[in-house]
Scaffold this motif. Structure first.
Motif, mmCIF file in Angstrom:
data_model
loop_
_atom_site.group_PDB
_atom_site.id
_atom_site.type_symbol
_atom_site.label_atom_id
_atom_site.label_comp_id
_atom_site.label_asym_id
_atom_site.label_seq_id
_atom_site.Cartn_x
_atom_site.Cartn_y
_atom_site.Cartn_z
ATOM 1 N N GLN A 106 0.213 -1.127 -0.235
ATOM 2 C CA GLN A 106 0.226 0.067 -0.229
ATOM 3 C C GLN A 106 0.760 1.081 0.080
ATOM 4 O O GLN A 106 1.687 1.672 0.486
ATOM 5 C CB GLN A 106 -0.828 0.177 1.324
ATOM 6 N N LEU A 107 0.291 2.462 -0.592
ATOM 7 C CA LEU A 107 0.890 3.507 -0.986
ATOM 8 C C LEU A 107 1.084 4.410 0.202
ATOM 9 O O LEU A 107 -0.117 4.523 0.752
ATOM 10 C CB LEU A 107 0.549 4.217 -2.078
ATOM 11 N N HIS A 108 1.685 5.271 1.151
ATOM 12 C CA HIS A 108 1.136 6.281 2.115
ATOM 13 C C HIS A 108 1.953 6.884 1.891
ATOM 14 O O HIS A 108 3.333 7.206 1.442
ATOM 15 C CB HIS A 108 1.697 5.500 3.340
ATOM 16 N N ILE A 109 1.769 8.166 2.262
ATOM 17 C CA ILE A 109 2.239 9.882 1.702
ATOM 18 C C ILE A 109 1.782 10.605 2.639
ATOM 19 O O ILE A 109 0.252 10.643 2.650
ATOM 20 C CB ILE A 109 1.868 10.056 0.756
ATOM 21 N N ARG A 110 2.597 11.497 3.785
ATOM 22 C CA ARG A 110 2.186 12.441 4.408
ATOM 23 C C ARG A 110 3.044 13.511 4.180
ATOM 24 O O ARG A 110 4.540 13.339 3.764
ATOM 25 C CB ARG A 110 3.065 11.307 6.270
ATOM 26 N N ILE A 111 2.683 14.218 4.241
ATOM 27 C CA ILE A 111 3.342 15.598 3.581
ATOM 28 C C ILE A 111 2.679 16.533 5.305
ATOM 29 O O ILE A 111 1.966 17.171 5.552
ATOM 30 C CB ILE A 111 2.717 17.011 1.813
ATOM 31 N N SER A 112 3.989 17.191 5.317
ATOM 32 C CA SER A 112 3.975 18.046 6.615
ATOM 33 C C SER A 112 4.993 19.078 6.549
ATOM 34 O O SER A 112 5.577 19.342 5.684
ATOM 35 C CB SER A 112 4.075 17.280 7.578
ATOM 36 N N GLY A 113 4.452 20.277 7.283
ATOM 37 C CA GLY A 113 4.545 22.131 7.203
ATOM 38 C C GLY A 113 3.899 23.049 7.171
ATOM 39 O O GLY A 113 2.941 22.951 7.691
ATOM 40 N N LEU A 114 4.958 24.142 6.763
ATOM 41 C CA LEU A 114 3.929 25.048 6.433
ATOM 42 C C LEU A 114 2.945 24.567 5.780
ATOM 43 O O LEU A 114 3.400 25.077 4.616
ATOM 44 C CB LEU A 114 5.087 26.978 6.271
ATOM 45 N N TRP A 115 1.605 25.549 5.885
ATOM 46 C CA TRP A 115 0.440 25.351 4.617
ATOM 47 C C TRP A 115 0.547 26.000 3.413
ATOM 48 O O TRP A 115 0.229 25.964 2.359
ATOM 49 C CB TRP A 115 -0.505 26.385 5.885
ATOM 50 N N LYS A 116 1.541 27.272 3.758
ATOM 51 C CA LYS A 116 1.709 28.077 2.437
ATOM 52 C C LYS A 116 2.370 27.937 1.973
ATOM 53 O O LYS A 116 2.532 27.716 0.710
ATOM 54 C CB LYS A 116 2.442 29.288 2.684
ATOM 55 N N GLU A 117 3.743 26.472 2.050
ATOM 56 C CA GLU A 117 3.748 25.644 1.278
ATOM 57 C C GLU A 117 3.675 24.238 1.240
ATOM 58 O O GLU A 117 3.696 24.054 0.080
ATOM 59 C CB GLU A 117 5.557 25.406 1.621
ATOM 60 N N VAL A 118 3.356 24.015 1.830
ATOM 61 C CA VAL A 118 2.527 22.691 1.707
ATOM 62 C C VAL A 118 1.189 22.545 0.527
ATOM 63 O O VAL A 118 1.163 21.712 -0.235
ATOM 64 C CB VAL A 118 2.272 21.654 2.784
ATOM 65 N N ILE A 119 0.915 23.760 0.810
ATOM 66 C CA ILE A 119 -0.676 23.799 0.202
ATOM 67 C C ILE A 119 -0.320 23.521 -1.559
ATOM 68 O O ILE A 119 -0.723 23.065 -2.236
ATOM 69 C CB ILE A 119 -1.441 25.421 0.186
ATOM 70 N N LEU A 120 0.801 23.344 -2.453
ATOM 71 C CA LEU A 120 0.910 23.902 -3.623
ATOM 72 C C LEU A 120 1.494 21.793 -4.065
ATOM 73 O O LEU A 120 1.175 20.817 -5.502
ATOM 74 C CB LEU A 120 2.035 23.905 -4.156
ATOM 75 N N TRP A 121 1.625 20.460 -2.765
ATOM 76 C CA TRP A 121 2.087 19.402 -3.287
ATOM 77 C C TRP A 121 1.098 18.788 -3.789
ATOM 78 O O TRP A 121 0.850 17.695 -4.472
ATOM 79 C CB TRP A 121 2.851 19.080 -2.222
ATOM 80 N N GLU A 122 -0.233 19.079 -3.143
ATOM 81 C CA GLU A 122 -1.536 17.940 -3.227
ATOM 82 C C GLU A 122 -2.083 17.598 -4.929
ATOM 83 O O GLU A 122 -1.282 16.721 -5.293
ATOM 84 C CB GLU A 122 -2.759 18.483 -2.853
ATOM 85 N N VAL A 123 -2.143 18.323 -5.757
ATOM 86 C CA VAL A 123 -2.457 18.204 -6.949
ATOM 87 C C VAL A 123 -1.771 17.544 -7.389
ATOM 88 O O VAL A 123 -1.554 17.191 -8.656
ATOM 89 C CB VAL A 123 -2.935 19.090 -7.364
ATOM 90 N N PRO A 124 -0.278 18.655 -7.970
ATOM 91 C CA PRO A 124 0.972 17.381 -9.046
ATOM 92 C C PRO A 124 1.189 16.229 -8.500
ATOM 93 O O PRO A 124 1.476 15.128 -9.697
ATOM 94 C CB PRO A 124 1.679 18.311 -8.810
ATOM 95 N N ILE A 125 1.054 15.419 -6.500
ATOM 96 C CA ILE A 125 1.272 14.352 -6.463
ATOM 97 C C ILE A 125 0.399 13.469 -7.378
ATOM 98 O O ILE A 125 0.428 12.118 -7.713
ATOM 99 C CB ILE A 125 1.522 14.346 -5.209
ATOM 100 N N LEU A 126 -0.881 13.633 -6.460
ATOM 101 C CA LEU A 126 -2.034 13.176 -7.302
ATOM 102 C C LEU A 126 -2.391 12.141 -8.708
ATOM 103 O O LEU A 126 -2.497 11.746 -9.072
ATOM 104 C CB LEU A 126 -3.313 13.731 -7.381
ATOM 105 N N ALA A 127 -2.126 13.904 -9.300
ATOM 106 C CA ALA A 127 -1.700 13.971 -11.190
ATOM 107 C C ALA A 127 0.032 12.709 -11.645
ATOM 108 O O ALA A 127 -0.579 11.937 -12.455
ATOM 109 C CB ALA A 127 -1.441 15.179 -11.814
ATOM 110 N N LEU A 128 0.740 12.906 -10.546
ATOM 111 C CA LEU A 128 1.870 12.467 -10.763
ATOM 112 C C LEU A 128 1.463 10.178 -10.344
ATOM 113 O O LEU A 128 2.136 9.715 -11.306
ATOM 114 C CB LEU A 128 3.425 12.362 -9.436
ATOM 115 N N ILE A 129 0.968 10.417 -9.344
ATOM 116 C CA ILE A 129 0.327 8.575 -8.999
ATOM 117 C C ILE A 129 -0.888 8.742 -9.955
ATOM 118 O O ILE A 129 -0.765 7.453 -10.420
ATOM 119 C CB ILE A 129 -0.370 8.810 -7.971
ATOM 120 N N SER A 130 -1.365 9.292 -10.814
ATOM 121 C CA SER A 130 -2.486 8.591 -11.475
ATOM 122 C C SER A 130 -1.794 8.194 -12.970
ATOM 123 O O SER A 130 -1.770 7.059 -13.602
ATOM 124 C CB SER A 130 -3.016 9.833 -12.181
ATOM 125 N N GLU A 131 -0.585 9.163 -13.715
ATOM 126 C CA GLU A 131 -0.327 9.330 -14.700
ATOM 127 C C GLU A 131 0.954 7.293 -14.617
ATOM 128 O O GLU A 131 1.133 7.498 -15.708
ATOM 129 C CB GLU A 131 1.119 10.115 -15.246
#
Length: 395
Positions: A106-131
């Motif tokens: 199973q794939l586990h991903i956790r992202i943590s840090g300042l909200w203003k930086e972490v906020i940009l990770w979600e969409v490209p990581i999901l797109a990467l997993i999908s592709e």
């Protein structure tokens, strides 16, 4: 695999517009707020074997930056401020914020840090997993095949709507997060722009820029989730989130997402002041017809003409459900359809992934999304869910 020696995500703007819009609001109001987000698979999680490829791709993202042309493009919109855009020019993805591993397949991903930086990770990581998943699982699928299948669906759409007035129909591409691939998304949106007059925009800033479409998006669930711990009073967290969004954007980007707690709880907070100033509402869970009727009745009770407002439907739409919703509401209120996975990953014999990345903590404390669809409810802390139900007087 050889094809993954090059980056899949090639620009900072290959993301959903609401991420950048929220990032600016966080930049100005919550600079020191910290968050934790996690990958959630709503189906079988069989993605662990791709963890090494994904980590390699995520590391490649650390070289991305806002180009001068992209900076000038963003600067052309009246709601972006110079201080934020200048900061965004210096922004770089921080790989230390992402923890990724394969746990028993199973794939586990956790992202943590300042909200203003972490906020940009979600969409490209999901797109990467999908592709990565789709390219390995369905190597024979090409953008040409996807576009050919789209053409057949459009042919049926025109047949089914030949006696229907489509003059008020508006459709937006919301398909970045779970697309088959970037090339498929680009090819489909390009074909729609050329042959489908009802396409009015894309949630993807990069695709909107190069195809000269309107970028569309306001805020996502995380905006409301984070305010559950930012607000001093939990029962007032939605009200604070709505206030702060208006404070940041005033007359721009004023479509409010309604289902972080539930539509009923949202409407209790969405008083005359908010209903008057916000352009409209976005649907993302629950029965769309029931939701639309509740929205229209809400405006009518407040003495607001629904014809001056907009409903944006964005929950698992296909052309059939879109037509049904359009027939029900198009003469009563302005409507827009945000089509996601069904648009950019609806290909014969391809089973779309059902994956999301959601906030689980803000400032060290739990947050939740209750939703109007039970399968979309998520929180790591059952006691906090109980607190939410009590604070918002939910049955």
């Amino acid at each position: 695999m050889k094809i993954y020696n090059y980056p899949i995500v090639k620009t900072l703007l290959d993301t959903d517009a609401y991420k950048i819009h929220m990032q600016q609001a966080v930049f100005y109001h919550y600079k020191n707020t910290t968050v934790v987000a996690e990958l959630i698979c709503r189906g079988d999680n069989i993605l662990g074997c791709y963890s090494d490829i994904l980590l390699k791709q995520i590391k490649m993202m650390t070289s991305l930056f806002l180009s001068h042309e992209e900076y000038i493009y963003l600067k052309s919109f009246p709601f972006f401020k110079h201080e934020y855009l200048n900061w965004l020019k210096q922004f770089r993805y921080n790989i230390s914020q992402v923890k990724i591993n394969n746990y028993c397949g199973q794939l586990h991903i956790r992202i943590s840090g300042l909200w203003k930086e972490v906020i940009l990770w979600e969409v490209p990581i999901l797109a990467l997993i999908s592709e990565v998943f789709y390219k390995i699982s369905y190597p024979h699928i090409t953008p040409k095949i996807a576009v050919h299948y789209l053409d057949s669906k459009l042919k049926k759409f025109y047949h089914d709507t030949k006696f229907l007035d489509l003059s008020r129909l508006k459709i937006v591409d919301f398909g970045t997060r779970r697309r088959f691939s970037y090339d498929v998304q680009y090819s489909i949106v390009k074909r729609l722009k050329e042959n489908f007059p009802f396409l009015t925009g894309s949630s993807n800033y990069h695709i909107a820029r190069i195809l000269k479409l309107s970028p569309v998006g306001t805020q996502s669930h995380e905006w409301f989730q984070a305010h559950q711990q930012i607000s001093i009073n939990l029962a007032n967290s939605q009200i604070l989130a709505l206030h702060m969004w208006l404070y940041q954007y005033q007359h721009h980007l004023s479509i409010a997402l309604t289902d972080c707690i539930s539509m009923d709880a949202f409407l209790r907070d969405f008083n005359f002041y908010f209903s008057r100033l916000y352009q409209g509402l976005r649907h993302d869970s629950g029965d769309p017809i029931i939701w639309g009727e509740k929205a229209i009745q809400h405006y009518q009770r407040l003495g607001i003409d629904p014809g001056t407002k907009t409903l944006l439907f964005s929950d698992n739409l296909n052309f059939h459900t879109m037509i049904s919703i359009y027939k029900k509401f198009h003469n009563r209120i302005n409507i827009i359809f945000g089509m996601g996975t069904i648009l950019t990953c609806d290909i014969p014999y391809v089973k779309p992934l059902n994956i999301v990345i959601k906030l689980v903590k803000c400032n060290g404390y739990p947050v939740a999304k209750l939703s109007d669809s039970p399968g979309k409810t998520f929180c790591l802390d059952n006691h906090f869910i109980e607190s939410l139900y009590k604070a918002f007087n939910l049955p």
